[in-house]
Design a protein around this motif. Structure first.
Motif, PDB file in Angstrom:
ATOM      1  N   LEU A   1       9.517  15.209  -3.660  1.00  0.00           N
ATOM      2  CA  LEU A   1       9.893  13.801  -3.728  1.00  0.00           C
ATOM      3  C   LEU A   1      10.082  13.220  -2.332  1.00  0.00           C
ATOM      4  O   LEU A   1      10.588  13.883  -1.432  1.00  0.00           O
ATOM      5  N   LYS A   2       9.630  11.973  -2.184  1.00  0.00           N
ATOM      6  CA  LYS A   2       9.827  11.268  -0.919  1.00  0.00           C
ATOM      7  C   LYS A   2      10.712  10.067  -1.173  1.00  0.00           C
ATOM      8  O   LYS A   2      10.400   9.245  -2.041  1.00  0.00           O
ATOM      9  N   TRP A   3      11.786   9.961  -0.397  1.00  0.00           N
ATOM     10  CA  TRP A   3      12.716   8.840  -0.564  1.00  0.00           C
ATOM     11  C   TRP A   3      12.030   7.513  -0.214  1.00  0.00           C
ATOM     12  O   TRP A   3      11.319   7.473   0.789  1.00  0.00           O
TER      13      TRP A   3
ATOM     14  N   GLU B   1      13.662  -1.840   0.975  1.00  0.00           N
ATOM     15  CA  GLU B   1      12.585  -2.300   1.857  1.00  0.00           C
ATOM     16  C   GLU B   1      12.374  -1.385   3.059  1.00  0.00           C
ATOM     17  O   GLU B   1      11.762  -1.755   4.030  1.00  0.00           O
ATOM     18  N   ILE B   2      12.927  -0.196   2.974  1.00  0.00           N
ATOM     19  CA  ILE B   2      12.819   0.726   4.101  1.00  0.00           C
ATOM     20  C   ILE B   2      11.698   1.725   3.828  1.00  0.00           C
ATOM     21  O   ILE B   2      11.547   2.208   2.723  1.00  0.00           O
ATOM     22  N   SER B   3      10.895   2.007   4.846  1.00  0.00           N
ATOM     23  CA  SER B   3       9.809   2.982   4.697  1.00  0.00           C
ATOM     24  C   SER B   3      10.077   4.216   5.526  1.00  0.00           C
ATOM     25  O   SER B   3      10.509   4.121   6.678  1.00  0.00           O
ATOM     26  N   LEU B   4       9.779   5.359   4.965  1.00  0.00           N
ATOM     27  CA  LEU B   4      10.031   6.637   5.630  1.00  0.00           C
ATOM     28  C   LEU B   4       8.699   7.273   6.007  1.00  0.00           C
ATOM     29  O   LEU B   4       7.776   7.327   5.206  1.00  0.00           O
ATOM     30  N   ARG B   5       8.592   7.745   7.253  1.00  0.00           N
ATOM     31  CA  ARG B   5       7.367   8.414   7.700  1.00  0.00           C
ATOM     32  C   ARG B   5       7.715   9.703   8.410  1.00  0.00           C
ATOM     33  O   ARG B   5       8.715   9.776   9.113  1.00  0.00           O
TER      34      ARG B   5
ATOM     35  N   ASN C   1      10.875   6.580  -3.312  1.00  0.00           N
ATOM     36  CA  ASN C   1      10.138   6.274  -4.545  1.00  0.00           C
ATOM     37  C   ASN C   1       8.789   6.956  -4.760  1.00  0.00           C
ATOM     38  O   ASN C   1       8.005   6.470  -5.565  1.00  0.00           O
ATOM     39  N   ASP C   2       8.493   8.003  -4.046  1.00  0.00           N
ATOM     40  CA  ASP C   2       7.147   8.581  -4.238  1.00  0.00           C
ATOM     41  C   ASP C   2       7.180  10.052  -4.636  1.00  0.00           C
ATOM     42  O   ASP C   2       8.133  10.762  -4.324  1.00  0.00           O
ATOM     43  N   ILE C   3       6.112  10.471  -5.305  1.00  0.00           N
ATOM     44  CA  ILE C   3       5.982  11.854  -5.750  1.00  0.00           C
ATOM     45  C   ILE C   3       4.768  12.476  -5.053  1.00  0.00           C
ATOM     46  O   ILE C   3       3.667  11.915  -5.112  1.00  0.00           O
TER      47      ILE C   3
ATOM     48  N   GLY D   1       2.327  -2.086  -5.218  1.00  0.00           N
ATOM     49  CA  GLY D   1       3.264  -1.155  -4.597  1.00  0.00           C
ATOM     50  C   GLY D   1       4.430  -1.985  -4.102  1.00  0.00           C
ATOM     51  O   GLY D   1       4.633  -3.109  -4.553  1.00  0.00           O
ATOM     52  N   ARG D   2       5.161  -1.460  -3.130  1.00  0.00           N
ATOM     53  CA  ARG D   2       6.270  -2.235  -2.595  1.00  0.00           C
ATOM     54  C   ARG D   2       5.742  -3.222  -1.556  1.00  0.00           C
ATOM     55  O   ARG D   2       4.666  -3.059  -1.010  1.00  0.00           O
ATOM     56  N   ARG D   3       6.556  -4.245  -1.274  1.00  0.00           N
ATOM     57  CA  ARG D   3       6.239  -5.233  -0.227  1.00  0.00           C
ATOM     58  C   ARG D   3       4.802  -5.737  -0.261  1.00  0.00           C
ATOM     59  O   ARG D   3       4.095  -5.722   0.744  1.00  0.00           O
ATOM     60  N   GLY D   4       4.339  -6.111  -1.443  1.00  0.00           N
ATOM     61  CA  GLY D   4       3.020  -6.730  -1.563  1.00  0.00           C
ATOM     62  C   GLY D   4       1.849  -5.768  -1.386  1.00  0.00           C
ATOM     63  O   GLY D   4       0.701  -6.202  -1.343  1.00  0.00           O
ATOM     64  N   ARG D   5       2.119  -4.480  -1.275  1.00  0.00           N
ATOM     65  CA  ARG D   5       1.007  -3.538  -1.152  1.00  0.00           C
ATOM     66  C   ARG D   5       0.330  -3.329  -2.504  1.00  0.00           C
ATOM     67  O   ARG D   5       0.923  -3.529  -3.552  1.00  0.00           O
ATOM     68  N   GLN D   6      -0.924  -2.901  -2.442  1.00  0.00           N
ATOM     69  CA  GLN D   6      -1.679  -2.705  -3.692  1.00  0.00           C
ATOM     70  C   GLN D   6      -1.556  -1.273  -4.183  1.00  0.00           C
ATOM     71  O   GLN D   6      -1.490  -0.341  -3.391  1.00  0.00           O
ATOM     72  N   TRP D   7      -1.562  -1.136  -5.508  1.00  0.00           N
ATOM     73  CA  TRP D   7      -1.679   0.189  -6.114  1.00  0.00           C
ATOM     74  C   TRP D   7      -3.055   0.274  -6.751  1.00  0.00           C
ATOM     75  O   TRP D   7      -3.361  -0.489  -7.673  1.00  0.00           O
TER      76      TRP D   7
ATOM     77  N   HIS E   1       0.514  15.096  -0.186  1.00  0.00           N
ATOM     78  CA  HIS E   1      -0.438  14.122  -0.719  1.00  0.00           C
ATOM     79  C   HIS E   1       0.230  13.365  -1.866  1.00  0.00           C
ATOM     80  O   HIS E   1       0.844  13.970  -2.738  1.00  0.00           O
ATOM     81  N   LYS E   2       0.060  12.049  -1.831  1.00  0.00           N
ATOM     82  CA  LYS E   2       0.761  11.221  -2.820  1.00  0.00           C
ATOM     83  C   LYS E   2       0.096  11.297  -4.194  1.00  0.00           C
ATOM     84  O   LYS E   2      -1.065  10.959  -4.355  1.00  0.00           O
ATOM     85  N   LEU E   3       0.871  11.709  -5.187  1.00  0.00           N
ATOM     86  CA  LEU E   3       0.386  11.840  -6.562  1.00  0.00           C
ATOM     87  C   LEU E   3       0.785  10.627  -7.392  1.00  0.00           C
ATOM     88  O   LEU E   3       0.033  10.174  -8.258  1.00  0.00           O
TER      89      LEU E   3
HETATM   90  P1  ATP Z   1       6.809   3.280   1.341  1.00  0.00           P
HETATM   91  O1  ATP Z   1       7.149   4.506   2.103  1.00  0.00           O
HETATM   92  O2  ATP Z   1       7.372   2.041   1.933  1.00  0.00           O
HETATM   93  O3  ATP Z   1       7.030   3.415  -0.116  1.00  0.00           O
HETATM   94  P2  ATP Z   1       4.044   3.471   0.753  1.00  0.00           P
HETATM   95  O4  ATP Z   1       2.862   3.347   1.657  1.00  0.00           O
HETATM   96  O5  ATP Z   1       4.270   4.752   0.073  1.00  0.00           O
HETATM   97  O6  ATP Z   1       5.275   3.111   1.612  1.00  0.00           O
HETATM   98  P3  ATP Z   1       4.069   2.024  -1.811  1.00  0.00           P
HETATM   99  O7  ATP Z   1       4.389   0.609  -1.971  1.00  0.00           O
HETATM  100  O8  ATP Z   1       4.954   3.025  -2.460  1.00  0.00           O
HETATM  101  O9  ATP Z   1       3.976   2.253  -0.246  1.00  0.00           O
HETATM  102  O10 ATP Z   1       2.593   2.278  -2.342  1.00  0.00           O
HETATM  103  C1  ATP Z   1       1.494   1.527  -1.900  1.00  0.00           C
HETATM  104  C2  ATP Z   1       0.637   2.344  -0.955  1.00  0.00           C
HETATM  105  O11 ATP Z   1       0.224   3.562  -1.584  1.00  0.00           O
HETATM  106  C3  ATP Z   1      -0.663   1.663  -0.589  1.00  0.00           C
HETATM  107  O12 ATP Z   1      -0.502   0.896   0.561  1.00  0.00           O
HETATM  108  C4  ATP Z   1      -1.639   2.821  -0.376  1.00  0.00           C
HETATM  109  O13 ATP Z   1      -1.543   3.339   0.920  1.00  0.00           O
HETATM  110  C5  ATP Z   1      -1.141   3.861  -1.317  1.00  0.00           C
HETATM  111  N1  ATP Z   1      -1.838   3.838  -2.632  1.00  0.00           N
HETATM  112  C6  ATP Z   1      -2.386   2.795  -3.306  1.00  0.00           C
HETATM  113  N2  ATP Z   1      -2.853   3.161  -4.498  1.00  0.00           N
HETATM  114  C7  ATP Z   1      -2.613   4.489  -4.604  1.00  0.00           C
HETATM  115  C8  ATP Z   1      -2.880   5.456  -5.602  1.00  0.00           C
HETATM  116  N3  ATP Z   1      -3.463   5.150  -6.763  1.00  0.00           N
HETATM  117  N4  ATP Z   1      -2.491   6.733  -5.344  1.00  0.00           N
HETATM  118  C9  ATP Z   1      -1.894   7.077  -4.197  1.00  0.00           C
HETATM  119  N5  ATP Z   1      -1.612   6.212  -3.225  1.00  0.00           N
HETATM  120  C10 ATP Z   1      -1.970   4.925  -3.420  1.00  0.00           C
END
Ligand code: ATP
Length: 249
Positions: A101-103, A243-247, A105-107, A47-53, A112-114
């Motif tokens: 859509l979430k600014w 590098e900005i995160s939205l919550r 980069n997310d859908i 994911g971004r900033r070293g996070r795992q997908w 719930h993140k798809l």
């Molecule tokens: P940001 O708002 O900065 O994008 P984010 O938490 O959405 O923050 P991303 O880098 O887009 O960060 O995605 C990584 C994060 O998504 C992980 O930290 C985890 O919480 C979540 N994640 C990891 N794998 C999956 C997946 N297969 N489906 C949905 N969410 C996931």
């Protein structure tokens, strides 16, 4: 007028984005704009900033698209926005889902993140640059991987019954080609209103953080460069940067 759609599939890889970045760095002559790489599983999905997908073996889509972009990194900032719309286009062409859509980069479906989008760049601020557009899209998440996701997530199998992953990859590629072409020609101008209509956080109080700093405000949507507009104490401010995160507050 669409070019034929060639999709390379590998069973296991560290990360489809990493593989295309390696091919860019090694100046692989076989790599041309529009190349798609899909894997059945990723051992180090990012994911971004070293996070795992989370990228277990199975039905999910792990997808990367290479694009040689003429306009330099500055203009590449808006690409995430165009890509989010392309993912939306593909899903709406195939299924009946309320995608948002979430600014930047997310859908999402129903908060719930798809799917996630990870755009990576190689190049300079000016002049052409190389872009790798990564899309991880949950089709059917195995339980063993689901327990490692630390935020609300969803997959297509929770919403639709017949899913053809190959068809999804092809339609996604065609939708991406269309949106990127549009972006190359006119920037985001024709896409801002469409994006704003799909904004998951529209008119809500959100917080934006870079890790060190935090801002609160009402989310108004995006501007023509893909920056996020927040209303704070009656004033409008626009934020840029990957590098900005939205919550949601
Ligand atoms: P940001 O708002 O900065 O994008 P984010 O938490 O959405 O923050 P991303 O880098 O887009 O960060 O995605 C990584 C994060 O998504 C992980 O930290 C985890 O919480 C979540 N994640 C990891 N794998 C999956 C997946 N297969 N489906 C949905 N969410 C996931």
């Amino acid at each position: 007028t669409d070019k034929p759609c060639h999709i390379e599939v590998q069973p296991i890889i560290d990360s489809t984005n990493s593989e295309l970045m390696r091919r860019i760095q090694s100046k692989d002559a076989a790599l041309t704009s529009g190349q798609v790489l899909v894997a059945e599983m990723q051992q180090a999905g990012r994911g971004r900033r070293g996070r795992q997908w989370q990228s277990p073996f199975g039905a999910n889509l792990y997808y990367s698209y290479y694009w040689h972009f003429e306009d330099g990194m500055q203009a590449a900032m808006g690409v995430s926005v165009a890509v989010g719309l392309a993912v939306h286009d593909a899903l709406s062409a195939l299924y009946d889902l309320g995608v948002q859509l979430k600014w930047p980069n997310d859908i999402y479906i129903n908060e719930h993140k798809l799917a996630g989008v990870l755009v990576e760049l190689d190049g300079q601020m000016e002049g052409p640059c190389h872009l790798v557009i990564g899309i991880g899209l949950n089709v059917a998440m195995p339980n063993s991987a689901a327990q490692h996701i630390d935020q609300a997530w969803t997959d297509l199998s929770q919403h639709v019954s017949e899913i053809d992953k190959n068809q999804l990859a092809v339609v996604l590629t065609l939708c991406l080609q269309k949106r990127l072409h549009m972006y190359q020609k006119n920037g985001l101008s024709d896409m801002v209103a469409q994006w704003n209509a799909l904004n998951a956080f529209r008119d809500q109080v959100v917080s934006l953080s870079t890790g060190q700093r935090q801002w609160r405000g009402i989310c108004e949507g995006i501007d023509h460069q893909g920056g996020l507009i927040l209303r704070q104490d009656g004033e409008r401010k626009t934020y840029y940067g990957g590098e900005i995160s939205l919550r949601k507050e």
